[in-house]
Design an enzyme around this catalytic site. Structure first.
Site, PDB file in Angstrom:
ATOM      1  N   LEU A 160      98.773  75.781  10.160  1.00 43.61           N
ATOM      2  CA  LEU A 160      98.770  77.134  10.707  1.00 43.61           C
ATOM      3  C   LEU A 160      99.178  77.153  12.167  1.00 43.61           C
ATOM      4  CD1 LEU A 160      95.452  78.547   9.159  1.00 43.61           C
ATOM      5  CD2 LEU A 160      97.799  78.969   8.394  1.00 43.61           C
ATOM      6  N   GLY A 183      97.453  73.038  18.847  1.00 46.56           N
ATOM      7  CA  GLY A 183      97.152  73.217  20.252  1.00 46.56           C
ATOM      8  C   GLY A 183      96.917  71.895  20.940  1.00 46.56           C
ATOM      9  N   VAL A 205      95.503  73.002  13.329  1.00 45.94           N
ATOM     10  CA  VAL A 205      94.736  73.951  12.526  1.00 45.94           C
ATOM     11  C   VAL A 205      95.462  74.137  11.202  1.00 45.94           C
ATOM     12  CG1 VAL A 205      93.789  76.271  12.346  1.00 45.94           C
ATOM     13  CG2 VAL A 205      93.869  75.139  14.571  1.00 45.94           C
ATOM     14  N   LYS A 219      90.007  73.243  11.914  1.00 41.73           N
ATOM     15  CA  LYS A 219      90.548  72.646  13.139  1.00 41.73           C
ATOM     16  C   LYS A 219      90.299  71.141  13.066  1.00 41.73           C
ATOM     17  CE  LYS A 219      89.767  74.793  17.015  1.00 41.73           C
ATOM     18  NZ  LYS A 219      89.093  75.267  18.270  1.00 41.73           N
ATOM     19  N   ASP A 225      87.468  82.683  29.271  1.00 46.76           N
ATOM     20  CA  ASP A 225      88.892  82.534  28.943  1.00 46.76           C
ATOM     21  C   ASP A 225      89.354  83.628  27.980  1.00 46.76           C
ATOM     22  OD1 ASP A 225      91.374  81.377  29.200  1.00 46.76           O
ATOM     23  OD2 ASP A 225      91.050  79.839  27.688  1.00 46.76           O
TER      24      ASP A 225
END
EC number: 2.7.11.1
Length: 433
Positions: free
Chosen positions: A55, A58, A63, A78, A176
């Protein structure tokens, strides 16, 4: 055709080779004439979860989409490698902190942690989360204007404030907030994600004072850009939410810079302009959320009482749809586990047709499992204990694995008519709670 000794071919010229029949077994064809057979997708099981396609990826890991074989729920996992986390500053600490926070959070606008699996041998961690079809940043990037219509932006912003208010009520500062950390379900529900840099305030803390920040530079407030030692954590989230609202309604950022130093310099000055087409109510809300002085900056209660927040905005433009999948171009974002599911459901049960990551997957803990006595025959019919590894829920992995292989070899035509979900559960060597 006459068979030619290969050792004699070196004695001939190219023309002579053609005369002895070399052209009969060396052919040149165009690449368009080649028909490639697609590579078979092998089913892979992590505990009770059937793995799908990638998907996203990072800095912390990949993921992937997964299917829960017991509930048939679509999930996202993840995948984190301990080796990679060690190379990231505070990587392991951030992941463990995120897991601890997500385990105690339950809100419709905060991403839910479903399960945690840990592979001791391969040093991998699997965080199973609820599935979200798309990220807000991906939706913004899919349109030239890089923004949402006011009606759509208002709906997302209200959900963001709901989720943020819940986090603050639990004493958690996200630190964040940005479109890249806001996910969306197929029903349009917004989910706040990525609590890796979040901070949980002490239960008996006098206020929301924080001392560290690791958020994205473009969304940081002036007090952080100017290097203050302490600052209000909740007001940092309010500022970041204000920058997010500015971005999704205008397609721009209030502060920009060629590099991070110039960006922080501009943020530290606090000077920005709001486009005129935003209108007075939205402009007033943005000014309140992007107030230079933290003490004067809007609180969540003031945001809720603002006229732009409370107003019902009629749809004047078509909403930005969820874009097609970037890899497959599938506009419906169909389940990527389907090919693997068909492989398990349509093929005969053979150990070579699927992969099980490991016989034992440790869940909800970072320690190795306990040991239970394995029975050993004695002269009087009683059995004495030898150590046997078990799963965290007490399932004997080796026994299940042997039983699964024995069942796979037993000829039983009725088994082929079983459902795909039951087949996945039978192939899984170690059931999870």
């Amino acid at each position: 055709m006459e068979v030619v000794d290969p050792q004699q071919l070196g004695m001939f010229t190219e023309g002579e080779l053609m005369s002895v029949g070399m052209d009969t077994f060396i052919h040149r064809i165009d690449s368009t004439e080649v028909i490639y057979q697609p590579r078979r997708k092998r089913a892979k099981l992590i505990g009770k979860y059937l793995m799908g396609d990638l998907l996203g990826e990072g800095s912390y890991g990949k993921v992937k989409e997964v299917l829960d074989s017991e509930t048939l729920c679509r999930r996202a996992v993840k995948i984190l490698k301990k080796k990679k986390l060690r190379r990231i500053p505070n990587g392991e600490a951030n992941v463990k902190k995120e897991i601890q926070l997500l385990r105690r959070l339950r809100h419709k606008n905060v991403i839910q942690l479903v399960d945690v699996l840990y592979n001791e041998e391969k040093q991998k961690m699997y965080m199973v989360m609820e599935y979200c079809v798309c990220g807000m940043q991906e939706m913004l990037d899919s349109v030239p204007e890089k923004r949402f219509p006011v009606c759509q932006a208002h709906g997302y912003f209200c959900q963001l404030i709901d989720g943020l208010e819940y986090l603050h009520s639990q004493g958690i500062v996200h630190k964040d907030i940005k479109p890249g950390n806001l996910l969306l379900t197929t029903g349009g529900t917004l989910k706040i994600s990525d609590l890796g840099v979040a901070e949980a305030l002490h239960p008996f803390a006098a206020d929301d004072t924080c001392r560290t920040s690791q958020g994205s530079p473009a969304f940081q407030p002036p007090e952080i850009a100017n290097g203050l030692d302490t600052f209000s954590g909740f007001k940092v989230d309010i500022w970041s939410a204000g920058v997010t609202l500015y971005n999704i309604t205008t397609g721009l950022y209030p502060f920009e810079g060629d590099n991070i130093y110039k960006l922080f310099e501009n943020i530290g000055k606090g000077s920005y302009a709001i486009p005129g087409d935003c209108g007075p109510p939205l402009s007033d809300l943005l000014k309140g959320m992007l107030e230079y002085e933290p003490a004067k900056r809007f609180s969540i209660r003031q945001i809720r009482q603002h006229s732009w927040f409370r107003k019902k905005h009629p749809p004047a433009e078509a909403p930005v749809p969820i874009p097609p999948s970037p890899d497959t171009k599938d506009r419906w974002r169909s389940m990527t586990v389907v090919p693997y599911l068909e492989d398990l459901h349509g093929a005969d049960e053979d150990e070579d047709l699927f992969d099980i990551e490991d016989d034992i997957i440790y869940t909800q803990d970072f320690t190795v499992p306990g040991q239970v006595p394995e029975e050993e025959a004695s002269h009087n019919g009683q059995r004495r204990g030898l150590p046997k590894a078990v799963c965290m829920n007490g399932t004997e992995a080796a026994q299940l694995s042997t039983k699964s292989r024995a069942e796979g070899r037993a000829p039983n035509p009725a088994r082929k008519a079983c459902s795909a979900s039951s087949k996945i559960r039978r192939l899984s060597a170690c059931k999870q709670q």
